[in-house]
Structures are given as C-alpha cells and as structure tokens.
Design a protein around this motif. Structure first.
Motif, PDB file in Angstrom:
ATOM      1  N   MET A   1      52.195  27.925  31.095  1.00  0.00           N
ATOM      2  CA  MET A   1      52.398  28.328  32.465  1.00  0.00           C
ATOM      3  C   MET A   1      51.436  29.462  32.797  1.00  0.00           C
ATOM      4  O   MET A   1      51.192  30.345  31.969  1.00  0.00           O
ATOM      5  CB  MET A   1      53.825  28.783  32.642  1.00  0.00           C
ATOM      6  N   ALA A   2      50.926  29.444  33.976  1.00  0.00           N
ATOM      7  CA  ALA A   2      49.998  30.479  34.434  1.00  0.00           C
ATOM      8  C   ALA A   2      50.723  31.806  34.595  1.00  0.00           C
ATOM      9  O   ALA A   2      51.922  31.850  34.874  1.00  0.00           O
ATOM     10  CB  ALA A   2      49.372  30.062  35.752  1.00  0.00           C
ATOM     11  N   LYS A   3      49.992  32.877  34.384  1.00  0.00           N
ATOM     12  CA  LYS A   3      50.593  34.194  34.582  1.00  0.00           C
ATOM     13  C   LYS A   3      49.560  35.145  35.171  1.00  0.00           C
ATOM     14  O   LYS A   3      48.357  34.913  35.098  1.00  0.00           O
ATOM     15  CB  LYS A   3      51.143  34.754  33.276  1.00  0.00           C
ATOM     16  N   ILE A   4      50.041  36.197  35.734  1.00  0.00           N
ATOM     17  CA  ILE A   4      49.182  37.218  36.332  1.00  0.00           C
ATOM     18  C   ILE A   4      48.764  38.194  35.244  1.00  0.00           C
ATOM     19  O   ILE A   4      49.590  38.623  34.430  1.00  0.00           O
ATOM     20  CB  ILE A   4      49.935  37.970  37.449  1.00  0.00           C
ATOM     21  N   ILE A   5      47.483  38.546  35.243  1.00  0.00           N
ATOM     22  CA  ILE A   5      46.986  39.542  34.295  1.00  0.00           C
ATOM     23  C   ILE A   5      46.196  40.599  35.053  1.00  0.00           C
ATOM     24  O   ILE A   5      45.739  40.364  36.176  1.00  0.00           O
ATOM     25  CB  ILE A   5      46.076  38.905  33.213  1.00  0.00           C
ATOM     26  N   GLU A   6      46.057  41.751  34.432  1.00  0.00           N
ATOM     27  CA  GLU A   6      45.204  42.779  35.001  1.00  0.00           C
ATOM     28  C   GLU A   6      43.860  42.696  34.299  1.00  0.00           C
ATOM     29  O   GLU A   6      43.799  42.701  33.063  1.00  0.00           O
ATOM     30  CB  GLU A   6      45.814  44.168  34.794  1.00  0.00           C
ATOM     31  N   ALA A   7      42.804  42.584  35.065  1.00  0.00           N
ATOM     32  CA  ALA A   7      41.469  42.492  34.492  1.00  0.00           C
ATOM     33  C   ALA A   7      40.508  43.329  35.332  1.00  0.00           C
ATOM     34  O   ALA A   7      40.792  43.658  36.484  1.00  0.00           O
ATOM     35  CB  ALA A   7      41.004  41.048  34.449  1.00  0.00           C
ATOM     36  N   PHE A   8      39.397  43.664  34.729  1.00  0.00           N
ATOM     37  CA  PHE A   8      38.377  44.474  35.376  1.00  0.00           C
ATOM     38  C   PHE A   8      37.071  43.699  35.329  1.00  0.00           C
ATOM     39  O   PHE A   8      36.761  43.048  34.335  1.00  0.00           O
ATOM     40  CB  PHE A   8      38.256  45.818  34.672  1.00  0.00           C
ATOM     41  N   VAL A   9      36.324  43.746  36.404  1.00  0.00           N
ATOM     42  CA  VAL A   9      35.100  42.965  36.513  1.00  0.00           C
ATOM     43  C   VAL A   9      33.904  43.911  36.488  1.00  0.00           C
ATOM     44  O   VAL A   9      33.867  44.902  37.219  1.00  0.00           O
ATOM     45  CB  VAL A   9      35.091  42.155  37.831  1.00  0.00           C
ATOM     46  N   ASP A  10      32.917  43.583  35.633  1.00  0.00           N
ATOM     47  CA  ASP A  10      31.694  44.386  35.611  1.00  0.00           C
ATOM     48  C   ASP A  10      30.755  43.904  36.719  1.00  0.00           C
ATOM     49  O   ASP A  10      31.073  42.963  37.454  1.00  0.00           O
ATOM     50  CB  ASP A  10      31.039  44.358  34.224  1.00  0.00           C
ATOM     51  N   GLU A  11      29.589  44.550  36.836  1.00  0.00           N
ATOM     52  CA  GLU A  11      28.638  44.212  37.895  1.00  0.00           C
ATOM     53  C   GLU A  11      28.105  42.787  37.780  1.00  0.00           C
ATOM     54  O   GLU A  11      27.678  42.220  38.768  1.00  0.00           O
ATOM     55  CB  GLU A  11      27.464  45.199  37.873  1.00  0.00           C
ATOM     56  N   ARG A  12      28.131  42.226  36.600  1.00  0.00           N
ATOM     57  CA  ARG A  12      27.657  40.853  36.399  1.00  0.00           C
ATOM     58  C   ARG A  12      28.743  39.814  36.664  1.00  0.00           C
ATOM     59  O   ARG A  12      28.506  38.624  36.583  1.00  0.00           O
ATOM     60  CB  ARG A  12      27.134  40.685  34.979  1.00  0.00           C
ATOM     61  N   GLY A  13      29.956  40.274  36.914  1.00  0.00           N
ATOM     62  CA  GLY A  13      31.050  39.360  37.200  1.00  0.00           C
ATOM     63  C   GLY A  13      31.864  38.938  35.996  1.00  0.00           C
ATOM     64  O   GLY A  13      32.720  38.075  36.100  1.00  0.00           O
ATOM     65  N   HIS A  14      31.629  39.565  34.842  1.00  0.00           N
ATOM     66  CA  HIS A  14      32.401  39.240  33.646  1.00  0.00           C
ATOM     67  C   HIS A  14      33.716  40.001  33.641  1.00  0.00           C
ATOM     68  O   HIS A  14      33.768  41.174  34.039  1.00  0.00           O
ATOM     69  CB  HIS A  14      31.604  39.574  32.379  1.00  0.00           C
TER      70      HIS A  14
END
Length: 86
Positions: free
Chosen positions: A1-14
């Motif tokens: 099942m899908a879940k919400i996560i906290e993530a951070f994106v760098d300038e390249r979009g990773h």
C-alpha cells in the motif's frame, strides 16, 4: 500500500531522506569532481556542511577586510611586504 513519506529534493531533482543529504548533494554538484574519479567530492561537501559556521565566519571576515579598504595580497607578494617592514 502506498504511504506518505517526507523527502527532500536537491537542485537536480533527486530525492533524499534528510535535508543534510540534499544539501551535500547540491554542494557536491557545485564542486564538481574532486580527486580521482570524483571520489572525494561527497566527503568534501559533507565537511563543508559540517564546518559551515567556521566557513561562514571566514567569508564574513574576508568581506569585512575587503570592504574596509585593507590591502589583500597574494602569497607571492608576502616577501615584498616583509622586506618593507624591516
């Protein structure tokens, strides 16, 4: 099942799991390749983040010296200035 996560994106979009990881990736991208095959870049970027306060202080000191009209010399001028002081 899908879940919400906290993530951070760098300038390249990773995506990264921490803000520090995203910033280290951005700094590494700015630095380019350091060392053979770029193997040192991530380590240098992590050190820059770790030593941020000292680095920012050094830049602030530099900016203050530069704006105060002080003479900034390079290493090759050091001997010339020492001989005038004697």
């Amino acid at each position: 099942m899908a879940k919400i996560i906290e993530a951070f994106v760098d300038e390249r979009g990773h995506l990264h799991t921490s803000p520090a990881s995203a910033i280290v990736a951005d700094i590494a991208a700015i630095l380019g390749r350091v060392g053979d095959e770029g193997g040192l870049t991530s380590g240098v970027a992590a050190l820059i983040l770790e030593k941020r306060d000292a680095i920012e202080k050094a830049f602030a000191d530099y900016d203050m010296l530069k704006s105060s009209g002080a003479t900034i010399i390079d290493v090759s001028d050091r001997l010339r200035f020492q001989s005038h002081a004697e």
